[in-house]
Structure formats: C-alpha cells, structure tokens
Enzyme design. Structure first.
Site, PDB file in Angstrom:
ATOM      1  N   CYS A 112    -106.629  19.480  -2.819  1.00  0.00           N
ATOM      2  CA  CYS A 112    -107.186  18.393  -2.020  1.00  0.00           C
ATOM      3  C   CYS A 112    -108.404  18.923  -1.274  1.00  0.00           C
ATOM      4  O   CYS A 112    -108.375  20.047  -0.751  1.00  0.00           O
ATOM      5  CB  CYS A 112    -106.144  17.883  -1.018  1.00  0.00           C
ATOM      6  SG  CYS A 112    -106.727  16.511   0.005  1.00  0.00           S
ATOM      7  N   HIS A 155    -102.880   9.945  -5.776  1.00  0.00           N
ATOM      8  CA  HIS A 155    -103.302  10.928  -4.772  1.00  0.00           C
ATOM      9  C   HIS A 155    -104.159  10.240  -3.702  1.00  0.00           C
ATOM     10  O   HIS A 155    -103.978  10.494  -2.499  1.00  0.00           O
ATOM     11  CB  HIS A 155    -104.096  12.061  -5.451  1.00  0.00           C
ATOM     12  CG  HIS A 155    -104.626  13.108  -4.518  1.00  0.00           C
ATOM     13  ND1 HIS A 155    -104.159  14.402  -4.484  1.00  0.00           N
ATOM     14  CD2 HIS A 155    -105.611  13.042  -3.582  1.00  0.00           C
ATOM     15  CE1 HIS A 155    -104.824  15.087  -3.550  1.00  0.00           C
ATOM     16  NE2 HIS A 155    -105.713  14.291  -2.997  1.00  0.00           N
ATOM     17  N   GLU A 156    -105.062   9.339  -4.170  1.00  0.00           N
ATOM     18  CA  GLU A 156    -105.950   8.648  -3.218  1.00  0.00           C
ATOM     19  C   GLU A 156    -105.205   7.626  -2.368  1.00  0.00           C
ATOM     20  O   GLU A 156    -105.410   7.552  -1.158  1.00  0.00           O
ATOM     21  CB  GLU A 156    -107.102   7.953  -3.965  1.00  0.00           C
ATOM     22  CG  GLU A 156    -108.004   8.886  -4.763  1.00  0.00           C
ATOM     23  CD  GLU A 156    -108.387  10.141  -3.997  1.00  0.00           C
ATOM     24  OE1 GLU A 156    -108.372  11.218  -4.605  1.00  0.00           O
ATOM     25  OE2 GLU A 156    -108.652  10.063  -2.787  1.00  0.00           O
ATOM     26  N   HIS A 159    -103.431   9.088   0.486  1.00  0.00           N
ATOM     27  CA  HIS A 159    -104.277   9.397   1.646  1.00  0.00           C
ATOM     28  C   HIS A 159    -104.344   8.221   2.617  1.00  0.00           C
ATOM     29  O   HIS A 159    -104.443   8.407   3.831  1.00  0.00           O
ATOM     30  CB  HIS A 159    -105.713   9.754   1.213  1.00  0.00           C
ATOM     31  CG  HIS A 159    -105.941  11.196   0.899  1.00  0.00           C
ATOM     32  ND1 HIS A 159    -105.729  12.221   1.802  1.00  0.00           N
ATOM     33  CD2 HIS A 159    -106.396  11.795  -0.227  1.00  0.00           C
ATOM     34  CE1 HIS A 159    -106.028  13.389   1.243  1.00  0.00           C
ATOM     35  NE2 HIS A 159    -106.433  13.156   0.013  1.00  0.00           N
TER      36      HIS A 159
HETATM   37  O1  LIG Z   1    -108.384  12.934  -2.180  1.00  0.00           O
HETATM   38  C1  LIG Z   1    -109.194  13.421  -2.993  1.00  0.00           C
HETATM   39  N1  LIG Z   1    -109.375  14.729  -3.091  1.00  0.00           N
HETATM   40  O2  LIG Z   1    -108.764  15.516  -2.200  1.00  0.00           O
HETATM   41  C2  LIG Z   1    -110.110  15.353  -4.167  1.00  0.00           C
HETATM   42  C3  LIG Z   1    -109.166  15.890  -5.223  1.00  0.00           C
HETATM   43  C4  LIG Z   1    -108.448  14.755  -5.934  1.00  0.00           C
HETATM   44  C5  LIG Z   1    -107.613  15.195  -7.145  1.00  0.00           C
HETATM   45  C6  LIG Z   1    -106.578  16.301  -6.856  1.00  0.00           C
HETATM   46  C7  LIG Z   1    -105.459  16.057  -7.868  1.00  0.00           C
HETATM   47  C8  LIG Z   1    -105.576  14.651  -8.342  1.00  0.00           C
HETATM   48  C9  LIG Z   1    -106.783  14.037  -7.680  1.00  0.00           C
HETATM   49  C10 LIG Z   1    -110.001  16.707  -6.190  1.00  0.00           C
HETATM   50  O3  LIG Z   1    -110.822  16.148  -6.883  1.00  0.00           O
HETATM   51  N2  LIG Z   1    -109.849  18.074  -6.215  1.00  0.00           N
HETATM   52  N3  LIG Z   1    -108.912  18.687  -5.455  1.00  0.00           N
HETATM   53  C11 LIG Z   1    -109.262  20.001  -4.882  1.00  0.00           C
HETATM   54  C12 LIG Z   1    -110.155  20.845  -5.677  1.00  0.00           C
HETATM   55  C13 LIG Z   1    -110.302  20.349  -7.051  1.00  0.00           C
HETATM   56  C14 LIG Z   1    -110.678  18.887  -7.095  1.00  0.00           C
HETATM   57  C15 LIG Z   1    -110.649  18.416  -8.529  1.00  0.00           C
HETATM   58  O4  LIG Z   1    -109.600  18.121  -9.050  1.00  0.00           O
HETATM   59  N4  LIG Z   1    -111.869  18.340  -9.074  1.00  0.00           N
HETATM   60  C16 LIG Z   1    -112.154  17.974 -10.367  1.00  0.00           C
HETATM   61  C17 LIG Z   1    -111.195  17.771 -11.357  1.00  0.00           C
HETATM   62  C18 LIG Z   1    -111.627  17.381 -12.635  1.00  0.00           C
HETATM   63  C19 LIG Z   1    -112.964  17.219 -12.860  1.00  0.00           C
HETATM   64  C20 LIG Z   1    -113.870  17.440 -11.836  1.00  0.00           C
HETATM   65  N5  LIG Z   1    -113.458  17.826 -10.606  1.00  0.00           N
HETATM   66 NI    NI Z   2    -107.078  14.587  -1.377  1.00  0.00          NI
END
Ligand SMILES: O=CN(O)C[C@@H](CC1CCCC1)C(=O)N1NCCC[C@H]1C(=O)Nc1ccccn1
Ligand code: NI
Length: 185
Positions: A112, A155-156, A159
């Site tokens: 996250c 996940h969203e 939140h």
């Molecule tokens: O609430 C929203 N958040 O906290 C951003 C989160 C949301 C995802 C986490 C798991 C499901 C949804 C997020 O995107 N990440 N989590 C932390 C670092 C990595 C990043 C990620 O998965 N990046 C990514 C993945 C594929 C392609 C491009 N980028």
């Molecule tokens: Ni998140």
C-alpha cells in the site's frame, strides 16, 4: 500534482476513518481531486515521470490517502505495453453489491502506498465482485470484475472504510490459504 509527500502514511487517523459519501453535483474541488488522483496513477506508471518525481508506481489511489475523507478512488490497471488499460475509472460512492463465494489472493501478497513497510502474507478477497458506483454526473453504474482488477478495487474500497490490506492477513499463519481461495500470480 500529487507527489509521494502528499500521500498520508499509516498511523494517520484519516486512514482509519469511515469516509463520507460524495454529494452531487460534484464541486469543482471534487472534480479537481478526482482528476489529480488519476493523473498521479498515470504519472506513477510512466517511468520517466516516476523517476523524475520519485513516484512509487501505483494502480489505485483512494481519497483518504491524500487526506480527503470522501468515498472516491481512482483505479488504473495497466494492460500490456502499448495496450489500453485493463481498467481506468474513478469510483465514487462504490459498494460491492454481489460477490463470488470463491476467494482469491495475490500470490505476492499486497502493499500500500500508505504503508511504508513490507507486511508478508496472503490477503484473501472475493474472486469476483459486482460494484455499484456513481460517475461524475451522479449516474449509477455497475461494474463486474474478477481476478486482479477485482482485487485492486477491493483494496481501494477498503480504504474508504478505514481498512488496510494487512487487516486481512491471518496473524497466526500469514500464508494460510482458506480452502476456497485461489492464488493469483
Ligand atoms: O490504495 C492504493 N494503493 O495503496 C496503491 C497500491 C494498490 C494495489 C496493492 C494491491 C492491490 C492494489 C499499489 O498500487 N501498490 N502497492 C504498494 C507498492 C506497489 C503498488 C503496485 O501494486 N503497483 C503496481 C502494480 C502493477 C502495475 C503497476 N504498479
Ligand atoms: Ni492502499
């Protein structure tokens, strides 16, 4: 533009609050916020811009993560290179109105942008969901999702209700997999 410094980190009460429903018609401020959240995701997935501004690539961003306790979240799930995104939308007042009995969890676990530490473990979620939400004009829309896009949206939506991914991890056995749960690679 939204930068990493604008993203609220775990420990701040806004991440544990129940976000308020968004009222219609949207204020200009709401519209600006929605656009900026989507722009952040696009920027974060653009290697040059992400490098320049030190952005962590993200596929979703919820308003509470930028300190706004409103039920609004941007989602941008990329397709392959030079392909259209699998999912690009702003969810306003989203609710899950139906879901599969079957669960799914990302084999890599979850992270996250608001949690600066790695927390290992499976995060069991619904494999398929139907989301009811509103668009910018307040029209009610329904969205059926499965697998990774469904995981991202859950996940969203979490939140917006003060829930963080690690709340779902089994504390005694983080890699325990409930019987009706498939792992998504
Ligand atoms: O609430 C929203 N958040 O906290 C951003 C989160 C949301 C995802 C986490 C798991 C499901 C949804 C997020 O995107 N990440 N989590 C932390 C670092 C990595 C990043 C990620 O998965 N990046 C990514 C993945 C594929 C392609 C491009 N980028
Ligand atoms: Ni998140």
């Amino acid at each position: 533009m939204i930068l990493m410094k604008d993203i609220v980190r775990d420990g701040h009460s806004v991440l544990r609050a129940q976000a308020a429903k968004v009222e219609f018609p949207l204020t200009d401020e709401d519209k600006k916020l929605a656009a900026e959240m989507m722009t952040f995701l696009e920027n974060s997935q653009n290697p040059e811009i992400a490098e320049k501004h030190q952005l962590r690539a993200g596929v979703g961003l919820a308003a509470p993560q930028v300190g706004v306790s409103k039920q609004m979240s941007a989602v941008l799930v990329p397709g392959g290179d030079d392909e259209e995104p699998v999912l690009k939308t702003v969810l306003i007042n989203p609710t899950i109105i139906a879901h599969s009995v079957k669960n799914a969890a990302l084999s890599e676990g979850e992270g996250c942008l608001s949690v600066d530490r790695d927390i290992p473990g499976y995060v069991p979620r619904h494999e398929r969901i139907t989301i009811r939400y509103q668009d910018f004009d307040g029209n009610i829309l329904k969205l059926k999702l499965k697998d990774y896009p469904a995981i991202v949206c859950q996940h969203e939506i979490d939140h917006l209700h003060g829930i963080l991914f690690y709340d779902h991890i089994n504390s005694t056995n983080p890699f325990e997999l409930p019987e009706n749960t498939v792992l998504l690679e």
